[in-house]
Design an enzyme around this catalytic site. Structure first.
Site, PDB file in Angstrom:
ATOM      1  N   ASN A  25       0.674  -1.464  -0.080  1.00  0.00           N
ATOM      2  CA  ASN A  25      -0.039  -0.110   0.253  1.00  0.00           C
ATOM      3  C   ASN A  25       0.930   1.134  -0.153  1.00  0.00           C
ATOM      4  O   ASN A  25       0.356   2.411  -0.050  1.00  0.00           O
ATOM      5  CB  ASN A  25      -0.987   0.018   1.147  1.00  0.00           C
ATOM      6  N   CYS A 118     -17.195  -4.684  -5.127  1.00  0.00           N
ATOM      7  CA  CYS A 118     -15.791  -5.253  -4.685  1.00  0.00           C
ATOM      8  C   CYS A 118     -16.140  -6.518  -3.660  1.00  0.00           C
ATOM      9  O   CYS A 118     -17.026  -6.339  -3.043  1.00  0.00           O
ATOM     10  CB  CYS A 118     -14.913  -4.098  -4.112  1.00  0.00           C
ATOM     11  N   ARG A 123     -17.441   0.138  -2.155  1.00  0.00           N
ATOM     12  CA  ARG A 123     -16.249   1.062  -2.087  1.00  0.00           C
ATOM     13  C   ARG A 123     -16.141   2.467  -2.945  1.00  0.00           C
ATOM     14  O   ARG A 123     -15.776   2.288  -4.176  1.00  0.00           O
ATOM     15  CB  ARG A 123     -14.863   0.290  -2.115  1.00  0.00           C
TER      16      ARG A 123
HETATM   17  C1  UD1 Z   1      -6.938   1.618   1.541  1.00  0.00           C
HETATM   18  C2  UD1 Z   1      -5.912   0.264   1.339  1.00  0.00           C
HETATM   19  C3  UD1 Z   1      -6.823  -0.765   1.873  1.00  0.00           C
HETATM   20  C4  UD1 Z   1      -7.446  -0.557   3.366  1.00  0.00           C
HETATM   21  C5  UD1 Z   1      -8.083   0.669   3.423  1.00  0.00           C
HETATM   22  C6  UD1 Z   1      -8.511   0.981   4.833  1.00  0.00           C
HETATM   23  C7  UD1 Z   1      -4.719   1.019  -0.366  1.00  0.00           C
HETATM   24  C8  UD1 Z   1      -3.876   0.667  -1.895  1.00  0.00           C
HETATM   25  N1  UD1 Z   1      -5.498   0.283   0.247  1.00  0.00           N
HETATM   26  O1  UD1 Z   1      -7.997   1.371   0.558  1.00  0.00           O
HETATM   27  O2  UD1 Z   1      -5.762  -2.009   1.904  1.00  0.00           O
HETATM   28  O3  UD1 Z   1      -8.013  -1.680   3.456  1.00  0.00           O
HETATM   29  O4  UD1 Z   1      -7.309   1.637   3.110  1.00  0.00           O
HETATM   30  O5  UD1 Z   1      -7.611   1.112   5.710  1.00  0.00           O
HETATM   31  O6  UD1 Z   1      -4.088   1.808   0.321  1.00  0.00           O
HETATM   32  N2  UD1 Z   1     -14.921   5.941   1.152  1.00  0.00           N
HETATM   33  C9  UD1 Z   1     -15.847   6.622   0.768  1.00  0.00           C
HETATM   34  N3  UD1 Z   1     -15.656   7.423  -0.361  1.00  0.00           N
HETATM   35  C10 UD1 Z   1     -14.465   7.647  -0.955  1.00  0.00           C
HETATM   36  C11 UD1 Z   1     -13.592   6.973  -0.560  1.00  0.00           C
HETATM   37  C12 UD1 Z   1     -13.513   5.983   0.479  1.00  0.00           C
HETATM   38  O7  UD1 Z   1     -17.048   6.524   1.404  1.00  0.00           O
HETATM   39  O8  UD1 Z   1     -14.355   8.274  -1.984  1.00  0.00           O
HETATM   40  C13 UD1 Z   1     -15.071   4.915   2.451  1.00  0.00           C
HETATM   41  C14 UD1 Z   1     -14.758   3.317   2.004  1.00  0.00           C
HETATM   42  O9  UD1 Z   1     -15.970   3.075   1.343  1.00  0.00           O
HETATM   43  C15 UD1 Z   1     -14.489   3.005   3.462  1.00  0.00           C
HETATM   44  C16 UD1 Z   1     -13.656   3.952   4.243  1.00  0.00           C
HETATM   45  O10 UD1 Z   1     -14.055   5.332   3.329  1.00  0.00           O
HETATM   46  O11 UD1 Z   1     -15.763   3.027   4.101  1.00  0.00           O
HETATM   47  C17 UD1 Z   1     -12.239   3.840   3.940  1.00  0.00           C
HETATM   48  O12 UD1 Z   1     -11.875   3.550   2.544  1.00  0.00           O
HETATM   49  P1  UD1 Z   1     -10.379   4.308   2.286  1.00  0.00           P
HETATM   50  O13 UD1 Z   1      -9.423   4.602   3.150  1.00  0.00           O
HETATM   51  O14 UD1 Z   1     -10.688   5.222   1.093  1.00  0.00           O
HETATM   52  O15 UD1 Z   1      -9.794   2.732   1.551  1.00  0.00           O
HETATM   53  P2  UD1 Z   1      -8.911   2.566   0.197  1.00  0.00           P
HETATM   54  O16 UD1 Z   1      -7.928   3.955   0.228  1.00  0.00           O
HETATM   55  O17 UD1 Z   1      -9.725   2.066  -0.937  1.00  0.00           O
END
Ligand code: UD1
Length: 429
Positions: A25, A118, A123
């Site tokens: 990551n 997913c 997500r």
């Molecule tokens: C990253 C990690 C993943 C980890 C996750 C949470 C990488 C490549 N992947 O994923 O391994 O499991 O963090 O620690 O670093 N959300 C929204 N809107 C958005 C973006 C996110 O609602 O635009 C929500 C998601 O659905 C989730 C939360 O925010 O509930 C956290 O997600 P996020 O931190 O964005 O996960 P990733 O960055 O995809």
């Protein structure tokens, strides 16, 4: 479809040393950051995992030239040849969304497939999109693609409604080349975000508040090349730490960053394991004969990582008593529970909670890996499930764990990879 088979005459007691790889990551945003400059970026301690291959394929399509040799990666994007991240790559790896910010910032245009559904729940990427809009990008969704355009992004004040790791990374990268100052509030605090900011500063970015919830970025016209070492993978480290605790083992982990592992160390210590810091970058984990139950709730860093939830669930199946695991980050991240039940665990899922009743002996069976960390939990379970455990659809594991079979084999585990295993688990895919 490939599978992993673990042969367990009697539950293993893992003993020995294991070297932890660079963080998946952390390397993925670092690779995306290479799109921000026409100069060469050198990354070391790169984990040789499938997601890195996918990200490099994507960068190659966008015009990058790269060389990856012995964990050392050199990337040069003299010109951005295409601004399009195709669906087949984004579907294979959601982190492909990380090219969105850099492409708009440098090229003025990005066409990135919407990731869609997913295995671990919905997500959305709405926070990436609304953040870029606040930086002045014009964004439409066309035929399943995010189409973002901006002649020149402009600094803005943006507060994330929710902490998002790749969302923070995308906007930090975009803001580096925006005109004026950007203030990002409620940023994710994960070490991988910190590491990306450090790389960007080496590339000439002007960033204040690195590692804090509010990050200030003063845009510059150009970024330059840099050298950067990828931080150790705290989730791989955590997985091996659980392996030691679970098998009443005695493992030394090398090339780790103990400060990134504090929450995991606390949880393992409460469960009865002894964790000793041997040096600046090595730890010893000694499992206790009795594993104590405990409740765990996932949370953004520095809370307990959702990426360790599945592995911890396996540990709790062997605790003397009941533990409640609450998943707050993703809404369908308990698929591994059903597979663990097939191995003999007693787990009841109720909404965002899994009630794990220990201690139950596990016995080997065919199971299916549904996502990366679920796969890791099934490998852990295989270490204590007597008989043969065959984990199907192992490509999820290959996305994020470097040479896991070799690492386990070196610790005395009998494990083999089966090519074209015919899934006999009865579980529909
Ligand atoms: C990253 C990690 C993943 C980890 C996750 C949470 C990488 C490549 N992947 O994923 O391994 O499991 O963090 O620690 O670093 N959300 C929204 N809107 C958005 C973006 C996110 O609602 O635009 C929500 C998601 O659905 C989730 C939360 O925010 O509930 C956290 O997600 P996020 O931190 O964005 O996960 P990733 O960055 O995809």
């Amino acid at each position: 479809m490939e599978a992993l088979r673990i042969y367990t005459e009697k539950p293993y007691r893992l003993k020995g040393e294991v070297t932890i790889s660079g963080a998946k990551n952390a390397v993925l945003p670092a690779i995306a950051a290479c799109l921000l400059t026409k100069e060469k970026v050198h990354l070391s301690n790169v984990p040789m995992v499938k997601d890195v291959e996918t990200m490099l394929t994507l960068l190659g399509e966008l015009g990058a030239e790269y060389q990856l040799k012995k964990k050392s990666l050199e990337i040069e994007v003299k010109n951005i040849a295409s601004a399009q991240a195709p669906y087949k790559l984004v579907r294979a790896m959601r982190a492909s969304i990380l090219v969105l910010g850099p492409l708009v910032a440098r090229k003025g245009k990005a066409i990135v497939a919407l990731p869609g559904g997913c295995a671990i729940g919905t997500r959305p990427v709405d926070l990436h999109i609304s953040g870029l809009q606040k930086l002045g990008a014009n964004i439409t969704i066309e035929h399943g693609y995010i189409v973002a355009e901006a002649k020149k992004l402009k600094g803005a004040e943006i507060e994330f409604d929710k902490k998002t790791v790749t969302g923070t990374e995308n906007l930090v990268m975009a803001a580096c080349l925006a005109k004026g100052e950007t203030i990002l509030k409620n940023c994710a605090l994960e070490p991988e975000v910190f590491s990306l900011c450090e790389l960007l500063v080496k590339m000439g970015a002007r960033i204040d508040g690195i590692g804090e919830e509010t990050i200030r970025i003063k845009g510059v016209d150009e970024l330059c090349g840099a050298h950067h070492r990828i931080i150790p993978d705290r989730i791989e480290a955590g997985t091996f730490m659980v392996a030691s605790a679970l098998t009443h083992g005695d493992l030394i982990l090398k090339e780790v960053e103990p400060t990134h592992l504090e929450t995991i160390i606390d949880k393992l210590t409460i469960s009865g394991a002894r964790v000793e810091k041997l040096s600046r970058n090595s730890l010893r984990v000694i499992g206790s004969e009795e594993i104590k139950p405990q409740d765990v709730t996932t949370a953004p860093y520095p809370g307990f990582p959702t990426d360790m939830q599945a592995q911890f669930m396996v540990l709790m199946t062997q605790a003397n008593g009941t533990s409640i695991i609450t998943e707050t980050i993703f809404d369908r991240r308990f698929a591994h529970a059903n597979e663990l039940i097939r191995l003999g665990a007693s787990i009841e899922v109720q909404g965002d909670k899994a009630i794990v009743r220990g201690k139950t002996p596990l016995s080997g069976a065919e199971v299916v890996a549904t996502d990366l960390r679920a796969s890791a939990s099934l490998v852990l379970a295989g270490l204590i499930a007597t008989g043969q455990t065959t984990i199907n659809d192992i490509e999820h594991l290959d996305r994020g764990y470097e040479k896991i079979e070799e690492k386990l084999r070196a610790l005395g585990v009998r494990i083999e990879r089966l090519k074209n295993n015919n899934n006999q688990s009865g579980v529909k895919k």
